[in-house]
Scaffold this motif. Structure first.
Motif, short mmCIF file in Angstrom:
data_model
loop_
_atom_site.label_atom_id
_atom_site.label_comp_id
_atom_site.label_asym_id
_atom_site.label_seq_id
_atom_site.Cartn_x
_atom_site.Cartn_y
_atom_site.Cartn_z
N UNK A 1 10.11 7.03 4.21
CA UNK A 1 10.41 8.25 4.96
C UNK A 1 11.29 7.95 6.17
N UNK A 2 10.93 6.90 6.91
CA UNK A 2 11.71 6.54 8.10
C UNK A 2 13.10 6.05 7.69
N UNK A 3 13.19 5.35 6.57
CA UNK A 3 14.49 4.87 6.11
C UNK A 3 15.44 6.03 5.83
N UNK A 4 14.88 7.16 5.38
CA UNK A 4 15.72 8.34 5.12
C UNK A 4 16.13 9.05 6.40
N UNK A 5 15.19 9.19 7.33
CA UNK A 5 15.45 10.01 8.51
C UNK A 5 16.01 9.21 9.69
N UNK A 6 15.69 7.92 9.76
CA UNK A 6 16.16 7.07 10.86
C UNK A 6 16.54 5.70 10.31
N UNK A 7 17.65 5.60 9.59
CA UNK A 7 17.99 4.36 8.89
C UNK A 7 18.22 3.16 9.79
N UNK A 8 18.45 3.37 11.08
CA UNK A 8 18.65 2.25 11.99
C UNK A 8 17.34 1.67 12.53
N UNK A 9 16.22 2.25 12.14
CA UNK A 9 14.91 1.77 12.60
C UNK A 9 14.23 0.97 11.50
N UNK B 1 0.81 -1.20 0.00
CA UNK B 1 0.00 0.00 0.00
C UNK B 1 0.85 1.25 0.00
N UNK B 2 0.37 2.29 -0.68
CA UNK B 2 1.14 3.53 -0.77
C UNK B 2 1.33 4.19 0.59
N UNK B 3 0.32 4.04 1.49
CA UNK B 3 0.43 4.66 2.82
C UNK B 3 1.65 4.14 3.56
N UNK B 4 1.82 2.84 3.58
CA UNK B 4 2.93 2.26 4.33
C UNK B 4 4.23 2.32 3.56
N UNK B 5 4.16 2.25 2.25
CA UNK B 5 5.38 2.39 1.45
C UNK B 5 6.01 3.74 1.68
N UNK B 6 5.20 4.79 1.68
CA UNK B 6 5.71 6.14 1.93
C UNK B 6 6.29 6.25 3.34
N UNK B 7 5.60 5.64 4.32
CA UNK B 7 6.07 5.69 5.71
C UNK B 7 7.41 4.99 5.85
N UNK B 8 7.51 3.78 5.29
CA UNK B 8 8.75 3.02 5.39
C UNK B 8 9.90 3.77 4.73
#
Length: 320
Positions: A66-74, A57-64
């Motif tokens: 976004x977090x990968x860019x700002x908090x790559x260890x999460x 889903x686009x909702x979770x793809x965007x979330x994943x």
């Protein structure tokens, strides 16, 4: 990073290194903001739970992404989950423990407005509101603390006693960065409710009744959790701009967590809200980050009102 280090929940910087978190209502703006906030605090992995959760889903793809860019260890793990099912709660906890051996933070951010008037409210509507607002936190209170008390102890072979031999057969460490053994019993349960938890007139009766019950779970939980080192707290937001206006909203409130901030004109917000504006999902999320971290180590059973001062400006009712 050395993953053999036990990350205490009482770090002075409030970081959540090594923490494994569950956030429900992850498709809603407040739930997503909380996930991003926990990631910013350094959580190792976060289960983003919702009935329709999927990486496709686009909702979770965007979330994943976004977090990968700002908090790559999460690591964000979209997880399909019905908060009203006790068996699914148990399955989710088993999944978390099998993957990481620990559980630290559980955020109940699911919510449902329900119809705005009692004449439109059916028994099924009332039941659904209670499931989303109070049954979900009840299942978290009932089952999550035992998982939060689970410890993963590491015993060095050179210092092992005979009785420690069995502990040397450890499962492999979790594969995600910052995931660490847990050597203390602790945890935090956070319930996202509404100012309707203590006031009437915010929306329809089903919403108000269910929000009151959610706060009841938190207050009952203090005694339930005594001696467990697990804390439980409530966040009660007021007007939060979740990006929905009256034209884009299901008028019976069966697909929304909070009333649209646009129900009140800008002039009325300036008159009735101390900060003269509606709040943002990120401002609720920051409070959740505080309650998840060691900054709130002596806070339990609290109801933190995040309404820009509206309840002080209007002590008899909160106009929405």
């Amino acid at each position: 990073m050395d993953t053999t280090v036990d990350f205490s929940p009482y770090r002075q910087d409030g970081k959540l290194y090594g923490f494994v978190c569950v956030v429900t209502g992850a498709s809603m703006p407040v739930g997503q903001a909380i996930i991003e906030e926990l990631a910013a605090h350094g959580a190792a992995s976060i289960y983003a739970c919702d009935r329709a959760a999927t990486t496709a889903g686009s909702t979770y793809k965007d979330l994943v992404e976004s977090v990968a860019r700002t908090a790559p260890n999460t690591k964000i793990i979209p997880y399909p989950f019905n908060v009203a099912k006790e068996d699914e709660t148990l399955l989710l906890i088993d999944e978390v423990l099998n993957a990481f051996g620990r559980l630290d933070v559980w955020v109940c951010s699911s919510g449902l407005l329900g119809p705005p008037s009692i004449h439109e409210t059916t028994a099924d509507d009332l039941h659904k509101c209670f499931e989303a607002h109070s049954v979900a936190p009840f299942f978290a209170l009932k089952h999550a603390p035992a998982a939060m008390a689970k410890e993963m102890r590491i015993v060095s072979p050179s210092s092992a006693r005979p009785e420690d031999t069995a502990e040397l057969q450890l499962p492999p460490l979790p594969p995600y960065p910052n995931a660490a053994p847990k050597m203390q019993k602790y945890g935090s349960i956070i319930v996202i409710s509404s100012v309707a938890s203590t006031y009437g007139g915010c929306w329809g009766p089903a919403f108000t009744m269910a929000a009151h019950a959610a706060l009841g779970v938190v207050r009952a939980g203090v005694a339930v959790l005594k001696g467990s080192n697990v804390r439980i707290n409530c966040i009660s937001p007021g007007q939060i701009d979740v990006g929905v206006d009256l034209h884009g909203m299901d008028t019976r409130g069966m697909a929304s967590q909070f009333p649209p901030a646009s129900l009140q004109e800008k002039e009325a917000q300036e008159k009735t809200i101390g900060l003269e504006r509606a709040g943002r999902p990120q401002e609720v999320a920051r409070v959740a980050g505080f309650l998840a971290s060691g900054f709130s180590s002596y806070v339990t059973g609290a109801n933190l009102v995040v309404d820009g001062g509206a309840s002080i400006m209007n002590p008899m009712t909160i106009p929405i």
